[in-house]
Write an enzyme that holds these catalytic residues in place. Structure first.
Site, PDB file in Angstrom:
ATOM      1  N   ALA A  64      43.029  44.604 -17.688  1.00  0.00           N
ATOM      2  CA  ALA A  64      44.618  44.412 -17.401  1.00  0.00           C
ATOM      3  C   ALA A  64      44.945  43.248 -17.776  1.00  0.00           C
ATOM      4  O   ALA A  64      44.147  42.030 -17.994  1.00  0.00           O
ATOM      5  CB  ALA A  64      44.667  44.240 -15.801  1.00  0.00           C
ATOM      6  N   GLY A 107      40.036  46.554 -16.133  1.00  0.00           N
ATOM      7  CA  GLY A 107      40.713  47.758 -15.958  1.00  0.00           C
ATOM      8  C   GLY A 107      40.593  48.674 -17.284  1.00  0.00           C
ATOM      9  O   GLY A 107      40.758  49.960 -17.021  1.00  0.00           O
ATOM     10  N   GLU A 110      37.533  50.501 -16.243  1.00  0.00           N
ATOM     11  CA  GLU A 110      37.997  51.481 -15.260  1.00  0.00           C
ATOM     12  C   GLU A 110      38.759  52.724 -15.732  1.00  0.00           C
ATOM     13  O   GLU A 110      38.821  53.748 -15.326  1.00  0.00           O
ATOM     14  CB  GLU A 110      38.894  50.696 -14.283  1.00  0.00           C
ATOM     15  CG  GLU A 110      37.764  49.687 -13.628  1.00  0.00           C
ATOM     16  CD  GLU A 110      38.586  48.720 -12.629  1.00  0.00           C
ATOM     17  OE1 GLU A 110      39.345  48.043 -13.197  1.00  0.00           O
ATOM     18  OE2 GLU A 110      38.222  48.845 -11.260  1.00  0.00           O
ATOM     19  N   GLU A 130      35.985  40.804 -13.648  1.00  0.00           N
ATOM     20  CA  GLU A 130      36.838  40.275 -12.743  1.00  0.00           C
ATOM     21  C   GLU A 130      36.595  39.210 -11.974  1.00  0.00           C
ATOM     22  O   GLU A 130      37.244  38.466 -11.527  1.00  0.00           O
ATOM     23  CB  GLU A 130      37.589  41.471 -12.040  1.00  0.00           C
ATOM     24  CG  GLU A 130      38.346  42.459 -12.504  1.00  0.00           C
ATOM     25  CD  GLU A 130      37.575  43.662 -13.280  1.00  0.00           C
ATOM     26  OE1 GLU A 130      36.349  43.481 -13.720  1.00  0.00           O
ATOM     27  OE2 GLU A 130      38.219  44.653 -13.526  1.00  0.00           O
TER      28      GLU A 130
HETATM   29  C1  HXC Z   1      45.724  39.063 -21.535  1.00  0.00           C
HETATM   30  C2  HXC Z   1      44.065  39.045 -23.260  1.00  0.00           C
HETATM   31  C3  HXC Z   1      43.041  39.939 -22.411  1.00  0.00           C
HETATM   32  C4  HXC Z   1      43.483  40.284 -21.239  1.00  0.00           C
HETATM   33  C5  HXC Z   1      42.131  39.344 -24.219  1.00  0.00           C
HETATM   34  N1  HXC Z   1      43.429  38.923 -24.556  1.00  0.00           N
HETATM   35  N2  HXC Z   1      42.047  39.894 -22.925  1.00  0.00           N
HETATM   36  N3  HXC Z   1      45.396  38.983 -22.756  1.00  0.00           N
HETATM   37  N4  HXC Z   1      44.952  39.850 -20.895  1.00  0.00           N
HETATM   38  N5  HXC Z   1      42.644  40.675 -20.313  1.00  0.00           N
HETATM   39  C6  HXC Z   1      44.038  38.161 -25.647  1.00  0.00           C
HETATM   40  C7  HXC Z   1      43.664  36.679 -25.630  1.00  0.00           C
HETATM   41  O1  HXC Z   1      44.235  36.112 -24.731  1.00  0.00           O
HETATM   42  C8  HXC Z   1      44.126  36.436 -27.011  1.00  0.00           C
HETATM   43  O2  HXC Z   1      45.457  36.238 -27.429  1.00  0.00           O
HETATM   44  C9  HXC Z   1      43.480  37.725 -27.588  1.00  0.00           C
HETATM   45  O3  HXC Z   1      43.789  38.745 -26.737  1.00  0.00           O
HETATM   46  C10 HXC Z   1      42.205  37.902 -28.458  1.00  0.00           C
HETATM   47  O4  HXC Z   1      41.429  37.630 -27.383  1.00  0.00           O
HETATM   48  P1  HXC Z   1      40.377  36.481 -27.498  1.00  0.00           P
HETATM   49  O5  HXC Z   1      39.932  35.812 -26.172  1.00  0.00           O
HETATM   50  O6  HXC Z   1      40.781  35.124 -28.687  1.00  0.00           O
HETATM   51  O7  HXC Z   1      39.177  37.096 -28.237  1.00  0.00           O
HETATM   52  P2  HXC Z   1      37.548  36.886 -28.163  1.00  0.00           P
HETATM   53  O8  HXC Z   1      37.180  35.326 -28.349  1.00  0.00           O
HETATM   54  O9  HXC Z   1      37.104  37.687 -29.430  1.00  0.00           O
HETATM   55  O10 HXC Z   1      37.171  37.214 -26.848  1.00  0.00           O
HETATM   56  C11 HXC Z   1      37.338  38.499 -26.681  1.00  0.00           C
HETATM   57  C12 HXC Z   1      37.304  38.927 -24.832  1.00  0.00           C
HETATM   58  C13 HXC Z   1      37.924  37.716 -24.266  1.00  0.00           C
HETATM   59  C14 HXC Z   1      35.736  38.515 -24.512  1.00  0.00           C
HETATM   60  C15 HXC Z   1      37.381  40.040 -24.398  1.00  0.00           C
HETATM   61  O11 HXC Z   1      39.436  37.829 -24.748  1.00  0.00           O
HETATM   62  C16 HXC Z   1      38.230  37.869 -22.723  1.00  0.00           C
HETATM   63  O12 HXC Z   1      37.279  37.556 -21.811  1.00  0.00           O
HETATM   64  N6  HXC Z   1      39.194  38.644 -22.339  1.00  0.00           N
HETATM   65  C17 HXC Z   1      39.575  38.869 -20.710  1.00  0.00           C
HETATM   66  C18 HXC Z   1      38.663  39.962 -20.279  1.00  0.00           C
HETATM   67  C19 HXC Z   1      38.891  40.179 -18.752  1.00  0.00           C
HETATM   68  O13 HXC Z   1      38.409  39.072 -18.035  1.00  0.00           O
HETATM   69  N7  HXC Z   1      39.189  41.220 -18.346  1.00  0.00           N
HETATM   70  C20 HXC Z   1      39.341  41.647 -16.958  1.00  0.00           C
HETATM   71  C21 HXC Z   1      41.045  41.574 -16.414  1.00  0.00           C
HETATM   72  S1  HXC Z   1      41.235  41.646 -14.940  1.00  0.00           S
HETATM   73  P3  HXC Z   1      45.974  35.146 -27.877  1.00  0.00           P
HETATM   74  O14 HXC Z   1      47.548  35.247 -27.876  1.00  0.00           O
HETATM   75  O15 HXC Z   1      45.248  33.854 -27.594  1.00  0.00           O
HETATM   76  O16 HXC Z   1      45.695  35.391 -29.416  1.00  0.00           O
HETATM   77  C22 HXC Z   1      41.395  43.177 -14.739  1.00  0.00           C
HETATM   78  C23 HXC Z   1      41.741  43.935 -13.533  1.00  0.00           C
HETATM   79  C24 HXC Z   1      41.956  45.393 -13.374  1.00  0.00           C
HETATM   80  O17 HXC Z   1      41.180  44.330 -15.716  1.00  0.00           O
HETATM   81  C25 HXC Z   1      42.620  46.141 -12.097  1.00  0.00           C
HETATM   82  C26 HXC Z   1      44.122  45.760 -12.362  1.00  0.00           C
HETATM   83  C27 HXC Z   1      44.975  46.798 -11.371  1.00  0.00           C
END
Ligand code: HXC
Length: 254
Positions: A64, A107, A110, A130
């Site tokens: 998400a 997400g 999921e 998460e």
């Molecule tokens: C918003 C995101 C994002 C996310 C990546 N990006 N994941 N933006 N939300 N979940 C964006 C980054 O900010 C970045 O934007 C661009 O995508 C590229 O990501 P990088 O981090 O620069 O890439 P990299 O170094 O290769 O790392 C990849 C990654 C990392 C390991 C996947 O991006 C990461 O850890 N992302 C978050 C993953 C996460 O925690 N997901 C769970 C979310 S909570 P910019 O603008 O800086 O280029 C969830 C809840 C679900 O999902 C339930 C909801 C109802």
């Protein structure tokens, strides 16, 4: 309806949904989820679509959108929830496949868990990170993941937040197949499924989904009624006749 964050294609009887927000690794925002709901609604009514594949541009989805969630209060978090959309996908009356390359996190994973069949390639990284954000999976992950791979492994993934590679996901039973090209393999699988009788497929899916939610007696009863109702279809006559006549069946979905 015009779509901004997903694109839709049809290949024979397969509908392909591509998540398309590559600059954010397909992070799922509210509009994307609404677009998915709309696409599944359209294709539920479309007889020419017998199977749906969800895939992503380069990555599947990195979860998400964290920017959207930062300042949520609990009510806003509930409203943002993906539950409705993922329940719609799980209950969709046709098979839904996830073709996973790159990140399928939070997400995003999921979403794949709500699908019937998951195919990944070697680039796939699957996880529920998460916990590192001070939350835990809230789009069906605590329910669907333990059902699929068992509580011990689900806890390992959810508590640690560590992603796993496709080989490990295959060993865990989290994905059905590890392929050289996830989408190409999913298309082949979808073509195979599109040749099956749609009503029997739909009823089998409903029985399997129900089996987890109701007790054994009711599940058996439900299966019996659903199974017997196959005998009201032309496809049942065609399937059995084709066997007896030693030819390939032509299923029409009637
Ligand atoms: C918003 C995101 C994002 C996310 C990546 N990006 N994941 N933006 N939300 N979940 C964006 C980054 O900010 C970045 O934007 C661009 O995508 C590229 O990501 P990088 O981090 O620069 O890439 P990299 O170094 O290769 O790392 C990849 C990654 C990392 C390991 C996947 O991006 C990461 O850890 N992302 C978050 C993953 C996460 O925690 N997901 C769970 C979310 S909570 P910019 O603008 O800086 O280029 C969830 C809840 C679900 O999902 C339930 C909801 C109802």
């Amino acid at each position: 309806m015009p779509y901004d964050f997903i694109s839709l294609d049809k290949l024979e009887k397969t509908g392909i949904i591509r998540l398309q927000r590559p600059a954010a690794l397909n992070a799922l925002n509210h509009q994307m989820i609404k677009e998915l709901e709309q696409a599944f609604m359209e294709w539920e009514a479309d007889e020419n679509v017998r199977v749906v594949i969800i895939t992503g541009e380069k990555n599947f989805a990195a979860g998400a959108d964290i920017n959207d969630m930062l300042d949520f209060d609990p009510e806003q978090a509930r409203a943002f929830s993906f539950h409705q959309c993922f329940a719609q996908i799980e209950a969709f009356p046709k098979p839904v496949l996830a073709a996973i390359s790159g990140f399928a996190l939070g997400g995003g994973l999921e979403l794949a868990l709500a699908c019937d069949w998951r195919i990944a390639d070697k680039t796939a990284r699957l996880g529920l990170p998460e916990i590192n954000l001070g939350i835990f999976p809230g789009a069906g992950g605590t329910l669907r993941l333990p059902r699929l791979i068992g509580a011990a492994r689900a806890k390992e993934m959810i508590f640690s937040g560590r992603p796993i590679n496709a080989q490990k996901a295959l060993e865990y039973g989290l994905i059905n197949e590890l392929a050289d090209d996830a989408l190409a393999e999913a298309i082949q699988t979808a073509e195979m499924l599109a040749s099956k009788p749609p009503i029997a497929l739909k009823l089998a899916k409903q029985c399997i989904n129900q089996a987890f939610d109701i007790d054994g007696m009711k599940a058996n009863h439900f299966e019996l009624i659903a199974w017997a109702s196959c005998f009201a279809t032309r496809d049942q006559k065609e399937g059995m006749k084709a066997f007896i006549e030693k030819r390939k069946p032509e299923f029409t979905g009637t």
